[in-house]
Design an enzyme around this catalytic site. Structure first.
Site, PDB file in Angstrom:
ATOM      1  N   PHE A  55       2.058  66.046 -77.029  1.00 45.66           N
ATOM      2  CA  PHE A  55       0.787  65.548 -77.569  1.00 45.66           C
ATOM      3  C   PHE A  55      -0.273  65.481 -76.471  1.00 45.66           C
ATOM      4  CE2 PHE A  55      -2.293  63.038 -79.707  1.00 45.66           C
ATOM      5  CZ  PHE A  55      -1.988  63.004 -81.050  1.00 45.66           C
ATOM      6  N   PHE A  56       0.105  65.009 -75.303  1.00 44.28           N
ATOM      7  CA  PHE A  56      -0.854  64.926 -74.200  1.00 44.28           C
ATOM      8  C   PHE A  56      -1.290  66.325 -73.747  1.00 44.28           C
ATOM      9  CE2 PHE A  56       0.817  60.551 -73.603  1.00 44.28           C
ATOM     10  CZ  PHE A  56      -0.377  59.871 -73.479  1.00 44.28           C
ATOM     11  N   PHE A 158      -6.125  59.126 -82.335  1.00 41.67           N
ATOM     12  CA  PHE A 158      -5.099  58.433 -81.556  1.00 41.67           C
ATOM     13  C   PHE A 158      -3.743  58.476 -82.254  1.00 41.67           C
ATOM     14  CE2 PHE A 158      -2.957  54.980 -79.307  1.00 41.67           C
ATOM     15  CZ  PHE A 158      -3.377  55.206 -78.003  1.00 41.67           C
ATOM     16  N   ARG A 298      -3.186  59.983 -65.040  1.00 40.18           N
ATOM     17  CA  ARG A 298      -4.163  60.478 -66.010  1.00 40.18           C
ATOM     18  C   ARG A 298      -5.495  59.733 -65.913  1.00 40.18           C
ATOM     19  NH1 ARG A 298      -3.404  63.824 -70.394  1.00 40.18           N
ATOM     20  NH2 ARG A 298      -4.903  63.608 -72.085  1.00 40.18           N
TER      21      ARG A 298
END
Length: 321
Positions: A55-56, A158, A298
């Site tokens: 997902f990231f 999200f 991140r």
């Protein structure tokens, strides 16, 4: 788990080998999930951790497609992800590693609970893909959504309901509709996810201001509510703190629900135990998200050469060569 996820990213060619070696562990994607889905069987936890890492990576590809104006690349990826979600087995060897990675991830997740859960997960993720498309066009056009529009869209970008669905996989029990839609259970789930999304906005604000972003609650507050940066940050903090205090109240109502479900029957005991496990992990999400944003590379933008360009991303449009 961290070692396994690192190997999976390499095997699936989701990040270049040099970036995996240098950044994967420090990004803490696996750690974030390991602090959330406590009690999950190892196979389930690993599948969730790998899906989270995917997902990231997908989020980063989306960002780079926006930054480099790759509208056709994004459009193709969007349709391929929808297809892979519906028929993962047919996409395991897709030439785009991101498509093949999603296919592998969801095929593993689909193995844990009944088809009704799979269909719900797919429905929720189709909506997430479309929300990413709306964000793509907002960013390309430089359009900052209003606060209420942004909040509704943020629940999708999200993936609030995806991470909530995975609580059931972690607990090994698909909850019936009456439990999932019980006002207290649904409110507790929403509050834990809103906290995470808004805390992410708070910690991402320096990076996103540097990159002329338009999708951040702080940016919407500045643009549409006339707030200064300092006032927007204060409002973000207020909303974040309210999520915590309200969760502590509604948590008690969910525990009452769990006790009521646990009526002495085998099924009742199973449901009561599952609801308590899901609720406990909603609580864990607060601490895991808080920790992640202060430990993950991140968000350490001050150490980057360019505050708008993360050093762990690949600017190439994979699958388009």
């Amino acid at each position: 788990m961290q070692e396994n996820t690192r190997s999976w990213l390499l095997e699936r060619q989701l990040m270049p080998a040099d970036k995996v070696a240098e950044y994967a562990d420090g990004l803490c994607y696996t750690d974030l999930m390991a602090g959330y889905y406590l009690g999950a069987p190892e196979e389930v936890m690993q599948a969730i951790a790998d899906y989270s890492a995917w997902f990231f990576v997908w989020d980063d590809r989306h960002d780079r497609d926006v930054v480099h104006g790759r509208a056709s690349s994004w459009r193709r990826l969007r349709f391929r992800l929808h297809a892979a979600l519906d028929s993962p087995a047919a996409h395991l060897r897709h030439r785009d590693p991101l498509v093949a990675g999603l296919a592998d991830g969801v095929a593993r997740l689909y193995a844990f609970l009944p088809g009704t859960w799979n269909a719900r997960f797919a429905r929720h993720f189709h909506a997430v893909i479309e929300a990413y498309d709306r964000e793509f066009h907002n960013r390309v056009e430089g359009r900052i959504p209003g606060v209420e529009e942004y909040l509704a869209l943020r629940r999708l970008t999200f993936a609030h309901w995806i991470w909530t669905d995975l609580l059931e996989a972690s607990a090994g029990c698909e909850l019936p509709v009456a439990v999932r839609k019980h006002p207290a259970y649904r409110r507790a789930a929403l509050l834990s996810q809103e906290f995470a999304a808004w805390y992410n906005d708070l910690c991402s604000l320096p990076k996103e201001l540097a990159g002329d972003e338009v999708h951040n609650l702080g940016i919407s507050l500045i643009a549409h509510e006339g707030m200064t940066l300092e006032e927007a940050v204060e409002e973000l903090r207020r909303r974040i703190e309210e999520c915590i205090s309200e969760f502590l109240v509604v948590e008690k109502d969910v525990l009452v629900l769990a006790d009521r479900l646990d009526d002495g029957t085998v099924r009742g005991r199973e449901l009561g135990t599952a609801v308590r496990a899901c609720l406990g992990n909603m609580r864990n999400w607060f601490s895991s998200v808080y920790w992640f944003h202060h430990e993950s590379g991140r968000y350490m933008v001050d150490s980057w050469d360019d505050r708008s360009t993360p050093p762990y991303v690949d600017n190439e449009a994979a699958g388009e060569k």
